[in-house]
Scaffold this motif. Structure first.
Motif, PDB file in Angstrom:
ATOM      1  N   LEU A  89       0.871  -1.181   0.000  1.00 56.65           N
ATOM      2  CA  LEU A  89       0.000   0.000   0.000  1.00 56.65           C
ATOM      3  C   LEU A  89       0.903   1.224   0.000  1.00 56.65           C
ATOM      4  N   VAL A  90       0.769   2.062  -1.011  1.00 58.93           N
ATOM      5  CA  VAL A  90       1.670   3.209  -1.178  1.00 58.93           C
ATOM      6  C   VAL A  90       0.869   4.502  -1.290  1.00 58.93           C
ATOM      7  N   ILE A  91       1.296   5.523  -0.579  1.00 61.31           N
ATOM      8  CA  ILE A  91       0.735   6.870  -0.756  1.00 61.31           C
ATOM      9  C   ILE A  91       1.891   7.804  -1.088  1.00 61.31           C
ATOM     10  N   THR A  92       1.819   8.462  -2.220  1.00 58.38           N
ATOM     11  CA  THR A  92       2.867   9.438  -2.546  1.00 58.38           C
ATOM     12  C   THR A  92       2.299  10.846  -2.399  1.00 58.38           C
ATOM     13  N   ARG A  93       3.194  11.820  -2.437  1.00 54.58           N
ATOM     14  CA  ARG A  93       2.761  13.222  -2.334  1.00 54.58           C
ATOM     15  C   ARG A  93       1.910  13.607  -3.545  1.00 54.58           C
ATOM     16  N   GLY A  94       2.068  12.880  -4.612  1.00 53.35           N
ATOM     17  CA  GLY A  94       1.270  13.152  -5.810  1.00 53.35           C
ATOM     18  C   GLY A  94       2.041  13.920  -6.869  1.00 53.35           C
ATOM     19  N   ILE A  95       1.300  14.368  -7.869  1.00 54.44           N
ATOM     20  CA  ILE A  95       1.911  15.044  -9.021  1.00 54.44           C
ATOM     21  C   ILE A  95       2.170  16.511  -8.689  1.00 54.44           C
ATOM     22  N   GLY A  96       3.428  16.953  -8.971  1.00 54.09           N
ATOM     23  CA  GLY A  96       3.780  18.358  -8.750  1.00 54.09           C
ATOM     24  C   GLY A  96       4.684  18.826  -9.863  1.00 54.09           C
ATOM     25  N   ASP A  97       5.380  19.934  -9.620  1.00 54.85           N
ATOM     26  CA  ASP A  97       6.346  20.349 -10.644  1.00 54.85           C
ATOM     27  C   ASP A  97       7.721  19.819 -10.261  1.00 54.85           C
ATOM     28  N   LEU A  98       8.772  20.326 -10.896  1.00 52.65           N
ATOM     29  CA  LEU A  98      10.090  19.736 -10.660  1.00 52.65           C
ATOM     30  C   LEU A  98      10.770  20.239  -9.387  1.00 52.65           C
ATOM     31  N   GLY A  99      10.134  21.158  -8.673  1.00 57.61           N
ATOM     32  CA  GLY A  99      10.700  21.599  -7.384  1.00 57.61           C
ATOM     33  C   GLY A  99      10.298  20.649  -6.278  1.00 57.61           C
ATOM     34  N   LEU A 100      10.982  20.764  -5.137  1.00 61.56           N
ATOM     35  CA  LEU A 100      10.676  19.896  -3.996  1.00 61.56           C
ATOM     36  C   LEU A 100       9.271  20.130  -3.439  1.00 61.56           C
ATOM     37  N   ALA A 101       8.837  21.417  -3.498  1.00 59.15           N
ATOM     38  CA  ALA A 101       7.658  21.890  -2.765  1.00 59.15           C
ATOM     39  C   ALA A 101       6.475  20.930  -2.739  1.00 59.15           C
ATOM     40  N   PRO A 102       6.273  20.267  -1.611  1.00 57.38           N
ATOM     41  CA  PRO A 102       5.140  19.334  -1.520  1.00 57.38           C
ATOM     42  C   PRO A 102       3.794  20.043  -1.570  1.00 57.38           C
ATOM     43  N   TRP A 103       3.761  21.331  -1.162  1.00 59.00           N
ATOM     44  CA  TRP A 103       2.485  22.053  -1.149  1.00 59.00           C
ATOM     45  C   TRP A 103       2.000  22.389  -2.555  1.00 59.00           C
ATOM     46  N   LEU A 104       2.847  22.188  -3.549  1.00 60.25           N
ATOM     47  CA  LEU A 104       2.408  22.409  -4.930  1.00 60.25           C
ATOM     48  C   LEU A 104       1.857  21.123  -5.563  1.00 60.25           C
ATOM     49  N   CYS A 105       1.908  20.047  -4.804  1.00 57.86           N
ATOM     50  CA  CYS A 105       1.340  18.792  -5.318  1.00 57.86           C
ATOM     51  C   CYS A 105      -0.160  18.811  -5.076  1.00 57.86           C
ATOM     52  N   ASP A 106      -0.851  18.444  -6.110  1.00 56.36           N
ATOM     53  CA  ASP A 106      -2.299  18.556  -6.116  1.00 56.36           C
ATOM     54  C   ASP A 106      -2.967  17.660  -5.084  1.00 56.36           C
ATOM     55  N   LYS A 107      -2.761  16.367  -5.229  1.00 61.84           N
ATOM     56  CA  LYS A 107      -3.379  15.408  -4.304  1.00 61.84           C
ATOM     57  C   LYS A 107      -2.519  14.156  -4.253  1.00 61.84           C
ATOM     58  N   PRO A 108      -2.544  13.452  -3.126  1.00 59.63           N
ATOM     59  CA  PRO A 108      -1.726  12.229  -3.026  1.00 59.63           C
ATOM     60  C   PRO A 108      -2.135  11.174  -4.050  1.00 59.63           C
ATOM     61  N   THR A 109      -1.173  10.392  -4.479  1.00 63.51           N
ATOM     62  CA  THR A 109      -1.436   9.217  -5.309  1.00 63.51           C
ATOM     63  C   THR A 109      -1.510   8.014  -4.373  1.00 63.51           C
TER      64      THR A 109
END
Ligand code: PXG
Length: 288
Positions: A89-109
């Protein structure tokens, strides 16, 4: 094979995640490895609790409730007709841009794989493993708490490579202070003067679900057990040694760094723990 992916059950050929997923780009995410035995998922609630704690620690909002996760795990097993196997069972931060910023990721995968498990060959359970201590240290709690089951396994992977180069299937990783932390994907235990000892999480051990089960078995069987700081010396000079993990279950270790442990054969306490563990997994668990 059917995979749960973001709320849908899809064929494995269609189970794809984006190259912009931060789980892939940065190892930004958390996971669980879970077992199903005879149609019962072993300690599912404990796995989901650990997953929630891992997510909380990395400030990742859980996209599903615990009940929803439990149902998704069971349904993935049902759809694959899986009664015995391994669930990832895996939860990732989701899709974002190429920067680290997790707050720019839309929703977890979120994805769940329910598959067969490849175990250590049975002869290792009978004869015991020969393992080594490797140079790569367990990541220290001030860098990344080892209690977080995150997608960052690179230090364990380096240790696994070093183990293989030394001809061993598993390896002891020390912590920054030089005490035994755990193995690359297993917790470690020694039996000394009738007592079971295991490193604490502050020494670098993951709070393994199997490890927790060993504490329960020890209590039920009146075997003294406690957490302790262990040096390599304590393993070399122990009466018995064994490892635990969701994949490995309970596996004896009979040699470390070329030194024979105890009699050089799996010991009676290890055998007792293994027997009770194998019984427990068949009677406990969440029926799918
Ligand atoms: N320590 C570490 C570092 C682990 O990754 C354990 C201990 C044992 O914990 P549990 O909860 O399983 O008793 C683990 C977990 C695999 C695999 O594919 C196994 C783990 C992690 C990643 C992959 O076998 N073990």
């Amino acid at each position: 094979m059917i995979i749960y992916l973001d709320g849908k059950y899809v064929d494995s050929a269609d189970a794809k995640v984006s190259v912009f997923d931060h789980g892939l780009l940065y190892g930004d995410g958390v996971f669980e490895g879970i077992r199903i035995y005879a149609g019962n998922i072993f300690r599912l609630d404990e796995h989901l609790e650990r997953l929630e704690m891992s997510a909380r620690a990395i400030m990742l909002d859980m996209p599903l409730t615990r009940a929803e996760f439990a149902e998704a795990v069971c349904e993935t097993c049902r759809r694959n007709d899986l009664n015995d196997g391994y669930i990832r069972l895996v939860i990732t931060r989701g899709i974002g841009d190429l920067g680290l910023a997790p707050w720019l990721c839309d929703k977890p995968t979120v994805f769940i794989i329910a598959s067969k498990i490849s175990l250590y060959p049975e002869e290792h359970y009978r004869d015991g493993l020969s393992i080594v201590t490797v140079p790569t240290r367990r990541i220290s709690p001030d860098a990344l708490p080892p209690t977080i089951k995150s997608l960052n396994y690179l230090n364990n992977i380096l240790a696994k490579i070093e183990a293989r180069q030394a001809g061993a299937l598993e390896a002891i990783m020390l912590n920054a202070q030089g005490y035994v932390a755990e193995c690359t994907a297993d917790n470690i235990f020694v039996v000394s003067k009738g007592e079971i000892l295991t490193p604490s999480s502050s020494a670098g051990a993951l709070k393994g679900i199997t490890r927790g089960t060993i504490f329960d078995i020890a209590k039920e069987q009146n075997i003294p057990m406690r957490e302790a700081d262990l040096m390599r010396y304590d393993v070399w000079c122990a009466d018995e040694c064994f490892l635990t993990g969701t994949g490995a279950e309970v596996i004896p270790v009979v040699k470390l760094d070329g030194r024979v442990i105890g009699t050089g054969k799996p010991g009676p306490v290890t055998a007792k723990v293994l027997e009770h563990f194998r019984r427990k997994v068949l009677v406990e668990g969440t029926r799918i």
